[in-house]
Write a protein that holds these residues in place. Structure first.
Motif, short mmCIF file in Angstrom:
data_model
loop_
_atom_site.label_atom_id
_atom_site.label_comp_id
_atom_site.label_asym_id
_atom_site.label_seq_id
_atom_site.Cartn_x
_atom_site.Cartn_y
_atom_site.Cartn_z
N LYS A 88 3.30 14.54 -9.51
CA LYS A 88 3.18 15.56 -8.48
C LYS A 88 4.43 15.55 -7.58
CE LYS A 88 -1.80 16.23 -8.12
NZ LYS A 88 -3.01 16.03 -7.32
N THR A 89 4.93 14.34 -7.30
CA THR A 89 6.16 14.24 -6.52
C THR A 89 7.33 14.83 -7.32
OG1 THR A 89 5.36 12.31 -5.31
CG2 THR A 89 7.74 12.62 -5.37
N MET A 125 -3.41 -0.68 -4.48
CA MET A 125 -2.99 0.08 -3.30
C MET A 125 -4.15 0.34 -2.35
SD MET A 125 -2.36 3.92 -4.67
CE MET A 125 -2.02 4.56 -3.06
N MET A 126 -3.80 0.55 -1.09
CA MET A 126 -4.81 0.86 -0.08
C MET A 126 -4.65 2.30 0.36
SD MET A 126 -4.70 -2.47 2.36
CE MET A 126 -6.34 -2.66 2.98
N GLU A 127 -5.78 2.97 0.52
CA GLU A 127 -5.80 4.32 1.07
C GLU A 127 -7.07 4.47 1.90
OE1 GLU A 127 -4.15 7.95 -1.19
OE2 GLU A 127 -5.00 6.69 -2.73
N PRO A 128 -7.06 5.38 2.85
CA PRO A 128 -8.31 5.62 3.57
C PRO A 128 -9.31 6.27 2.63
CG PRO A 128 -6.41 6.56 4.73
CD PRO A 128 -5.96 6.21 3.35
N ILE A 144 -0.55 12.85 0.15
CA ILE A 144 0.59 12.13 -0.42
C ILE A 144 0.48 12.14 -1.94
CG2 ILE A 144 1.77 9.89 -0.53
CD1 ILE A 144 0.41 9.39 2.32
N ALA A 145 1.56 12.55 -2.60
CA ALA A 145 1.56 12.51 -4.07
C ALA A 145 1.84 11.07 -4.48
CB ALA A 145 2.57 13.50 -4.63
N SER A 146 3.05 10.77 -4.93
CA SER A 146 3.33 9.41 -5.38
C SER A 146 3.36 8.42 -4.22
CB SER A 146 4.68 9.37 -6.10
OG SER A 146 4.99 8.04 -6.41
N PRO A 147 2.65 7.28 -4.37
CA PRO A 147 2.69 6.25 -3.33
C PRO A 147 3.93 5.36 -3.44
CG PRO A 147 1.20 5.59 -5.08
CD PRO A 147 1.72 6.95 -5.47
N ILE A 148 4.74 5.63 -4.47
CA ILE A 148 5.92 4.79 -4.71
C ILE A 148 7.14 5.40 -4.03
CG2 ILE A 148 7.42 3.78 -6.48
CD1 ILE A 148 5.01 4.25 -8.44
N VAL A 196 -2.32 8.28 4.56
CA VAL A 196 -1.50 7.08 4.38
C VAL A 196 -1.71 6.47 3.00
CG1 VAL A 196 -1.62 6.50 6.84
CG2 VAL A 196 -3.21 5.44 5.29
N THR A 197 -0.65 5.85 2.50
CA THR A 197 -0.79 4.99 1.32
C THR A 197 -0.09 3.68 1.60
OG1 THR A 197 1.21 5.90 0.31
CG2 THR A 197 -0.87 6.89 -0.37
N PHE A 198 -0.69 2.62 1.11
CA PHE A 198 -0.10 1.27 1.23
C PHE A 198 -0.07 0.71 -0.19
CE2 PHE A 198 -1.16 -3.26 1.14
CZ PHE A 198 -0.15 -3.81 1.90
N LEU A 199 1.12 0.50 -0.70
CA LEU A 199 1.24 0.00 -2.07
C LEU A 199 1.93 -1.36 -2.07
CD1 LEU A 199 0.97 0.57 -5.17
CD2 LEU A 199 3.28 1.48 -5.04
N ARG A 207 -0.23 11.41 -10.55
CA ARG A 207 0.05 11.38 -9.11
C ARG A 207 1.56 11.29 -8.86
NH1 ARG A 207 -3.00 7.87 -4.49
NH2 ARG A 207 -2.01 8.97 -2.79
N ILE A 208 2.23 10.43 -9.61
CA ILE A 208 3.68 10.30 -9.46
C ILE A 208 4.36 11.61 -9.85
CG2 ILE A 208 5.73 9.05 -10.28
CD1 ILE A 208 3.79 6.63 -10.75
#
Lengths: 184, 353
Positions: free
Chosen positions: B264-265, B176-179, A59-63, A33-36, B261-262
């Protein structure tokens, strides 16, 4: 499976809490999970939104550039996200303060007078959970049971008394979603 | 390793630093990383460690310098304008051969700029920043988990080379939050005070002196040569990078941190359309992974560098490519974050799509 949702509204409407709760549920269910969050410098008022992604894979981009789902709590949020929605995406709208109709015809729309419904349940602030539960019931990024379980880890101590009304809100959200989906 | 906790990046980085053995924190607040010192302020006293909010960034970095001279694991965190104020201290720390960790949550600049995520401090972090011929090891994580794991490496590298280690992040990674799953606590009780530390002469026959001053040019040159020797060693053995979908790649995107990271998408979007593109993501920005760039030069048609600045790492990519292939660039400035689609569109333009 990768599902993303944008939750957007004014500061104070429970945007971040709803997003965090969803992310926590996903984490507890062993998902990535990502929370942005994104918000202005204000503590209240102003605009606030968060992007939550729940996935079976890293998950790659969190956006989220083009939401496949959005929970819209106020008018500026509708104006911002309506044009960005993916074709066939789902917009869940807090109709209590978003009187405007959605112009796009290629998206699914669920309008809920969330604040009135929440008030009838006994706490207007649970509006965010009604809409979140409706989203979860329709798109199933996590389980409803998981959502309720996560809720209990959020509402501890003094807030424990709020569990009941928030669970009612979740159940109401499910009911609204089932009606929308046409299932009993 | 324990359970996974959903945590904000800016708090997780503090918890990781604490578990990695940070015994002292000195700093001065600045957005967008105030959650980090706030977290330290709560946790450090609980553990009987030191937390001190200094009166300014200049004071904070000199407190870090002082603690570092005693061989204590010490850290400060700040954001771009605050980091600029610390540059004099960084330079002194470099020529004193003392270890410390600095986190820079980069924000939009120049000047006071804004509080949005940026990567425009690449030059400052990797090429010196303060005066004189020096480097700091620069680490660039791209997820909250990697950022946490890296805090252990940051302290270990700092101690190993008696050098300042900079962890370059940005507000996006912080908010941002991640586990995250934290590694085991470092056994701080097992750390011995290093023999060079200025903690009183004690049983030693000699006095330890730590200074960056050497008034005789002949001797200062020797000090410099020793520093350079250290940098050559670091360049030889501490380079880290990630290659993402590079095996069959015809094109390569270079990016670090959040932008990688972006991207990669973006790469996954391209792959869906049958375009074979991969990513080289430098994890150590200094030492920069020139060798992997050189290695891939013959394999790919061009390099496409993406950053949240006007093209800073771009210069290092070009050094690695050495004119053998075109190097294109796409950047956003002033705190603007590129979308995955935007990067993909800009990339496709270069292949004529």
């Amino acid at each position: 499976m990768e599902k993303g949702v944008v939750i957007s509204g004014f500061g104070g409407q429970g945007v971040m809490l709803a997003g965090e709760l969803l992310a926590e549920t996903g984490k507890e269910e062993g998902k990535f999970v990502t929370f942005l969050p994104s918000y202005g410098p204000e503590m209240r008022g102003g605009t606030a939104n968060c992007h939550v992604i729940i996935s079976d894979e890293e998950i790659a981009s969190p956006i989220i550039d083009h939401p496949e789902a959005a929970i819209i709590l106020n008018l500026p949020s509708l104006d911002k996200y309506e044009p960005l929605m993916k074709e066939d995406g789902l917009i869940i709208i807090n109709k209590s303060i978003v009187p405007k109709e959605v112009k796009r015809t290629d998206v699914k729309i669920l309008q809920v007078k969330a604040q009135e419904v929440a008030r009838d349940l006994g706490n207007e602030k649970t509006m965010n959970l009604i809409l979140l539960a409706a989203y979860v019931e329709i798109e199933k990024p996590v389980s409803i049971e998981g959502l309720k379980k996560a809720l209990r880890t959020f509402l501890t101590g003094r807030k424990e008394t709020l569990i009941e009304v928030n669970e009612k809100a979740i159940n109401k959200g499910i009911e609204i979603a089932r009606e929308f989906l046409g299932v009993k | 390793m324990g359970e996974k906790i959903l945590m904000k990046g800016s708090e997780a980085i503090a918890e990781a630093a604490i578990r990695a053995g940070a015994m002292a924190f000195y700093g001065y607040p600045i957005t967008p990383q105030n959650e980090t010192p706030e977290y330290f302020s709560r946790r450090m006293p609980e553990l009987g460690r030191t937390y001190l909010q200094a009166e300014s960034e200049v004071a904070a970095i000199n407190m870090v310098y002082g603690a570092a001279c005693t061989g204590t694991r010490v850290i400060t965190t700040s954001s771009s304008p605050g980091i600029s104020l610390m540059q004099e201290g960084f330079s002194y720390i470099a020529n004193s051969d003392v270890p410390c960790v600095v986190v820079n949550a980069m924000r939009g600049g120049p000047g006071l700029g804004d509080i949005a995520p940026a990567q425009a401090d690449y030059f400052q972090a990797t090429k010196g920043g303060g005066h004189g011929d020096y480097h700091s090891i620069v680490l660039a994580p791209h997820t909250v988990q990697e950022q946490c794991d890296m805090m252990y490496d940051a302290f270990d590298l700092a101690d190993k080379y008696r050098i300042m280690v900079v962890v370059l992040v940005d507000g996006l990674l912080g908010q941002m939050m991640e586990p995250v799953e934290f590694k085991d606590w470092a056994d701080v009780k097992s750390y011995k005070t290093p023999d060079w530390a200025t903690v009183g002469q004690g049983e030693r026959s000699n006095r330890n002196i730590i200074t960056s001053l050497e008034i005789l040019p002949e001797d200062l040159e020797k000090m410099n040569l020793k520093l350079q020797e250290k940098y050559r060693t670091i360049e030889e053995i501490e380079v880290r990078f990630e290659e993402y979908k590079m095996d069959d790649a015809e094109y390569v995107i270079t990016a670090f941190g959040t932008t990688a990271r972006i991207a990669k998408t973006s790469v996954n979007m391209a792959r869906k359309e049958g375009i074979r593109v991969g990513i080289i993501r430098p994890i150590t920005l200094y030492p920069f992974p020139y060798a992997v760039i050189e290695k891939r030069v013959n394999q790919v048609k061009f390099f496409f560098d993406v950053e949240m600045n006007a093209g800073q790492m771009l210069e290092d990519v070009r050094l690695g490519v050495n004119g053998k292939k075109p190097v294109y660039f796409y950047g956003r400035l002033g705190g603007m974050v590129p979308t995955a689609e935007e990067i993909y569109t800009a990339f496709k333009k270069q292949i004529g799509g």
